[in-house]
Design an enzyme around this catalytic site. Sequence first.
Site, mmCIF file in Angstrom:
data_model
loop_
_atom_site.group_PDB
_atom_site.id
_atom_site.type_symbol
_atom_site.label_atom_id
_atom_site.label_comp_id
_atom_site.label_asym_id
_atom_site.label_seq_id
_atom_site.Cartn_x
_atom_site.Cartn_y
_atom_site.Cartn_z
ATOM 1 N N HIS A 113 22.938 12.470 65.237
ATOM 2 C CA HIS A 113 23.639 13.565 64.560
ATOM 3 C C HIS A 113 23.489 14.802 65.437
ATOM 4 O O HIS A 113 22.492 14.968 66.135
ATOM 5 C CB HIS A 113 22.988 13.786 63.193
ATOM 6 N N ASP A 190 14.511 11.565 63.033
ATOM 7 C CA ASP A 190 15.454 12.103 62.053
ATOM 8 C C ASP A 190 15.636 11.017 60.996
ATOM 9 O O ASP A 190 16.326 10.031 61.218
ATOM 10 C CB ASP A 190 16.779 12.441 62.733
ATOM 11 N N GLN A 193 18.751 9.623 56.864
ATOM 12 C CA GLN A 193 19.476 8.487 56.293
ATOM 13 C C GLN A 193 18.567 7.310 55.956
ATOM 14 O O GLN A 193 19.065 6.249 55.563
ATOM 15 C CB GLN A 193 20.575 8.025 57.263
ATOM 16 N N LYS A 216 20.093 14.591 50.219
ATOM 17 C CA LYS A 216 20.546 13.218 50.459
ATOM 18 C C LYS A 216 19.739 12.190 49.663
ATOM 19 O O LYS A 216 20.035 11.000 49.712
ATOM 20 C CB LYS A 216 20.478 12.887 51.957
ATOM 21 N N CYS A 357 29.760 14.645 62.559
ATOM 22 C CA CYS A 357 28.737 15.380 63.323
ATOM 23 C C CYS A 357 28.048 14.471 64.343
ATOM 24 O O CYS A 357 26.826 14.555 64.552
ATOM 25 C CB CYS A 357 27.702 16.009 62.395
#
Length: 401
Positions: A113, A190, A193, A216, A357
């Site tokens: 991202h 990261d 997700q 999220k 993104c």
Amino acid sequence: MLDVDSIRKDFPFIKNGRIYFDSTATSLTPDPVLNKMLEYYREYRSNVGRGIYKISQLATEEYENARKKVAGLINAKPNELVFLRNSSEGLNLVANGIGLRRGDEIVTTIQEHHSNFIIWLRAKERLGSDVKVVSCNKSGSFNLEDFDKSVTKKTKIVSVTHVSNVLGALTPIKEIAKIAHEKGSLIMVDAAQSVPHMKIDVRDLGVDFLAFSGHKMCGPTGAGGLYIKETLVENVEPLCIGGGTIDDVGVDYYKIKKGPAKFEAGTPPIAEAIGLGEAANYLSQIGMGNISDHEHRLAKMMLDGLLQIRGVRVHGPLSLENKTGIFSFNISGIDSHDVAMALDASSNIMVRSGHHCALPLMKEVLNERAGSVRASVYLYNTEEEVNTFLNALEEISKTLS
């Protein structure tokens, strides 16, 4: 197994035939989280870490309890969990706080991202750091030998996504962390997700930093978390300093607090942090394993159905062995935005369209400069919704192509 009908009652957004397949961008928020935030505003609305009156102490207690709940979700200690606005702020904090210098190497990937990509390009521009980008194939798979070659004794940090927000492909974090540490490098993940969708254990993964966003994972916007390994907390410089971060100040000196407080300058997003704690509690009570299993069933239906529709090109893994419930695809001859608008207009189905993104991945690997359609499933989605989506998409492919 999830009682999806019961879970859906917690989400007031789900009504009037709405089908929400955009949880990768932001998830829906259940009533228990909303009620917990309202409880703060109605019952103990005050600042934290400052007042000695009972209500302020109660607010502080709830705020720190939220930290414990969120830390527990990823098997971290409370003093390893920093409250921030989102993953992006967490990634920026680390990029600016680990003391990068000219000649230091940074290793990242083509799948990232933008939030975990441009921060390193800026470090290259400003500091003269060297950025190495490990590529993947169109299924989102990496060759670990490429990491082994890219990470050297000069590498300061390896920063990678846990799950691609475009392809849904899982990155082999444990193996990459081992390579990084053997070369003397830090590793940051990261996890925007992954934390919402699967059981995460920062100790089992062996990472130094891990960032994620509350919005999220059934939480509110404006609150997220950054895990910093306990032994590293005092070695990382805060992004901002000010009220709440100070242990002592004189005319010509200041002393910063230890622990998470050193990173949380000013009045924090109190209600949002408390809401994030309740979201972590909500997911924990349902069970991350149950959520993963439910998503896996829906993902199998969606993948099998997409592969049968004429003209559909599915990006990323074509099996669920190394994939989550994120699906990026194109229909030959139809712009991704047109597909998204048609799904919304015909069936009240909400999906994402565009470059998500992740322009380097879109341009260099997938060769989809105009972007793709992305549909993603979560704990509140149903098999019926997946079937409605597939039927609507098949009709669009016949009508518009």
